[in-house]
Design an enzyme around this catalytic site. Structure first.
Site, PDB file in Angstrom:
ATOM      1  N   MET A 252    -105.904  22.001   7.783  1.00  0.00           N
ATOM      2  CA  MET A 252    -104.688  22.579   7.202  1.00  0.00           C
ATOM      3  C   MET A 252    -103.543  22.494   8.207  1.00  0.00           C
ATOM      4  SD  MET A 252    -105.722  25.669   4.670  1.00  0.00           S
ATOM      5  CE  MET A 252    -106.244  25.289   2.998  1.00  0.00           C
TER       6      MET A 252
ATOM      7  N   VAL B 104     -95.277  34.427  -5.137  1.00  0.00           N
ATOM      8  CA  VAL B 104     -94.239  34.781  -6.119  1.00  0.00           C
ATOM      9  C   VAL B 104     -93.088  33.810  -5.920  1.00  0.00           C
ATOM     10  CG1 VAL B 104     -92.533  36.543  -6.749  1.00  0.00           C
ATOM     11  CG2 VAL B 104     -94.838  37.239  -6.194  1.00  0.00           C
TER      12      VAL B 104
ATOM     13  N   GLN C 292    -111.493  26.701   6.100  1.00  0.00           N
ATOM     14  CA  GLN C 292    -110.817  27.157   7.331  1.00  0.00           C
ATOM     15  C   GLN C 292    -110.215  28.551   7.179  1.00  0.00           C
ATOM     16  OE1 GLN C 292    -108.292  23.512   8.846  1.00  0.00           O
ATOM     17  NE2 GLN C 292    -108.850  23.249   6.703  1.00  0.00           N
ATOM     18  N   ARG C 293    -109.989  28.949   5.924  1.00  0.00           N
ATOM     19  CA  ARG C 293    -109.334  30.243   5.681  1.00  0.00           C
ATOM     20  C   ARG C 293    -110.299  31.339   5.311  1.00  0.00           C
ATOM     21  NH1 ARG C 293    -104.358  28.911   1.831  1.00  0.00           N
ATOM     22  NH2 ARG C 293    -105.479  30.293   0.468  1.00  0.00           N
TER      23      ARG C 293
ATOM     24  N   ARG D 296     -99.411  22.645   6.942  1.00  0.00           N
ATOM     25  CA  ARG D 296     -98.450  22.124   5.963  1.00  0.00           C
ATOM     26  C   ARG D 296     -97.251  21.481   6.667  1.00  0.00           C
ATOM     27  NH1 ARG D 296     -97.196  22.777   0.780  1.00  0.00           N
ATOM     28  NH2 ARG D 296     -99.341  23.386   0.434  1.00  0.00           N
TER      29      ARG D 296
ATOM     30  N   ASP E 113    -101.891  28.779   9.978  1.00  0.00           N
ATOM     31  CA  ASP E 113    -101.110  27.631  10.474  1.00  0.00           C
ATOM     32  C   ASP E 113    -100.425  27.913  11.818  1.00  0.00           C
ATOM     33  OD1 ASP E 113    -101.850  26.487   8.123  1.00  0.00           O
ATOM     34  OD2 ASP E 113     -99.845  26.265   7.293  1.00  0.00           O
TER      35      ASP E 113
HETATM   36  O1  F6P Z   1    -101.676  29.665   4.488  1.00  0.00           O
HETATM   37  C1  F6P Z   1    -101.200  28.428   4.871  1.00  0.00           C
HETATM   38  C2  F6P Z   1    -102.025  27.390   4.191  1.00  0.00           C
HETATM   39  O2  F6P Z   1    -103.361  27.578   4.525  1.00  0.00           O
HETATM   40  C3  F6P Z   1    -101.569  25.961   4.473  1.00  0.00           C
HETATM   41  O3  F6P Z   1    -102.092  25.422   5.635  1.00  0.00           O
HETATM   42  C4  F6P Z   1    -102.002  25.255   3.240  1.00  0.00           C
HETATM   43  O4  F6P Z   1    -101.226  24.101   3.006  1.00  0.00           O
HETATM   44  C5  F6P Z   1    -101.763  26.276   2.191  1.00  0.00           C
HETATM   45  O5  F6P Z   1    -101.922  27.523   2.792  1.00  0.00           O
HETATM   46  C6  F6P Z   1    -102.691  26.121   1.010  1.00  0.00           C
HETATM   47  O6  F6P Z   1    -102.369  27.074   0.084  1.00  0.00           O
HETATM   48  P1  F6P Z   1    -103.074  27.253  -1.321  1.00  0.00           P
HETATM   49  O7  F6P Z   1    -104.354  27.960  -1.065  1.00  0.00           O
HETATM   50  O8  F6P Z   1    -102.136  28.053  -2.118  1.00  0.00           O
HETATM   51  O9  F6P Z   1    -103.290  25.875  -1.848  1.00  0.00           O
END
Ligand code: F6P
Length: 341
Positions: free
Chosen positions: A169, A73, A274-275, A171, A127
């Site tokens: 990842m 948001v 990775q997520r 940022r 992160d």
């Molecule tokens: O949650 C953090 C993160 O995984 C960062 O490492 C990465 O830059 C960002 O989210 C990516 O986000 P989105 O999925 O919104 O592109």
């Protein structure tokens, strides 16, 4: 007590484990009612939610993502929605809200808490860059995924005598790059906290080839940038949430290193893999403990606070201090990873 829970920002393995833990502790142990807002803060602002009972969280402990959905948001939208949120909290008879999220979510949580809403935050992010907590859940899973990828990439890099530049990842911080790079024995680790010098990096990787080695693995965090003036570098545009959309540091490094070293260099971008997927046991435990302690804090009326891992204990820390600054990789930690070629 009536508790609202939401997950906001980028998803992260372990979110469902927190939701499950909140419901178990609140409903089964305290006799509370829990509702889950859909898609993060949007759900609170639009009053879009569903009840969460024990059945609703059955079987989600090991599931990646978030059963509630997530979204980002714009800060201005949330600032303009404080009164709306207050109204919904009153109408729904909520005694506590537990937002689970990273930097942006916790800043929003702090804003609403300052406005008088009963907030208990739970930090998450792969992160690992949230200050005030030693670790965030999701990080261990992401490091595991990245490490496995690096192990696999090493064997193919060796077969083809290539330099592989692996973008992970991170940022603003290089925690995933540092830990996965150390765990997999990468030959160079590049993090945002320490702008790289392309000449130094070329020399480092070149030394490996001069010593008779046939391949190299470089791990680079997506947010890494060159030292000013050391190399031409494309930076990405900024999205509507104020986040930089990266222009691909690994691809740019691969072009430079190939040209300078005369060795074939390829970028590999791990991205959202990775997520995704199931959290590690470590992340499930940390997420479960955070959920349990968030409910306890709500019952004690400890609002404006966030769960944090300190050593082996879960403690409550003020949201205000948690959002003051990011937890970056200290120079000494980076020094420990000095690459042996
Ligand atoms: O949650 C953090 C993160 O995984 C960062 O490492 C990465 O830059 C960002 O989210 C990516 O986000 P989105 O999925 O919104 O592109």
């Amino acid at each position: 007590m009536r508790i609202g829970v939401l997950t906001s920002g980028g998803d992260c393995p372990g979110l469902n484990a927190v939701i499950r833990s909140v419901v178990h502790r609140a409903v089964a142990d305290h006799g509370d009612e829990v509702i889950g807002f859909h898609d993060g803060w949007r759900g609170l602002l639009d009053c879009d939610y569903r009840p969460l009972d024990l059945d609703a969280v059955n079987g989600i402990l090991a599931r990646g993502g978030t059963i509630l959905g997530s979204s980002r948001v714009q800060p201005a939208h949330l600032r303009g929605g404080v009164e709306q949120a207050r109204g919904h909290v009153k109408d729904l008879g909520l005694d506590a809200i537990i937002p689970i999220g990273g930097e942006g979510t916790l800043k929003a949580a702090h804003l609403l808490s300052e406005a008088g809403l009963p907030i208990v935050g739970v930090p998450k992010t792969i992160d690992n860059d949230i200050a005030s907590t030693d670790v965030t859940f999701g990080f261990d899973t992401a490091v595991g995924v990245a490490t496995e990828a690096l192990d696999r990439l090493k064997t193919t890099a060796e077969s083809h005598q290539r330099v592989l530049i692996v973008e992970v990842m991170g940022r603003h911080t290089g925690w995933i790059a540092l830990h996965s790079g150390m765990a997999a024995g990468a030959h160079a680790i590049v993090v945002p906290e320490r702008p790289f010098d392309i000449d130094e990096l070329t020399e480092l990787v070149g030394k490996r080839f001069s010593a008779g080695k046939k391949f190299a693995i470089v791990v680079v965090a997506e947010g890494a940038k060159p030292r000013e003036g050391s190399m031409e570098f494309n930076v990405g545009k900024t999205d509507q949430y104020g986040h930089e959309r990266f222009a691909g540091v690994a691809s740019q490094l691969a072009i430079e290193l190939e040209e300078r070293l005369g060795k074939e260099a390829r970028p590999v971008i791990l991205g959202h893999v990775q997520r995704g997927g199931t959290p590690t046991a470590y992340d499930r435990v940390l997420a479960t403990r955070f959920g349990w302690h968030a409910v306890e804090a709500a019952h004690r009326g400890e609002f404006g606070m966030m769960t944090a891992l300190r050593g082996t204990n879960i403690e409550m820390v003020p949201l205000a201090s948690a959002v003051e600054e990011l937890k970056t990789v200290p120079a000494a930690r980076y020094g420990e990873a000095e690459c042996v070629l």
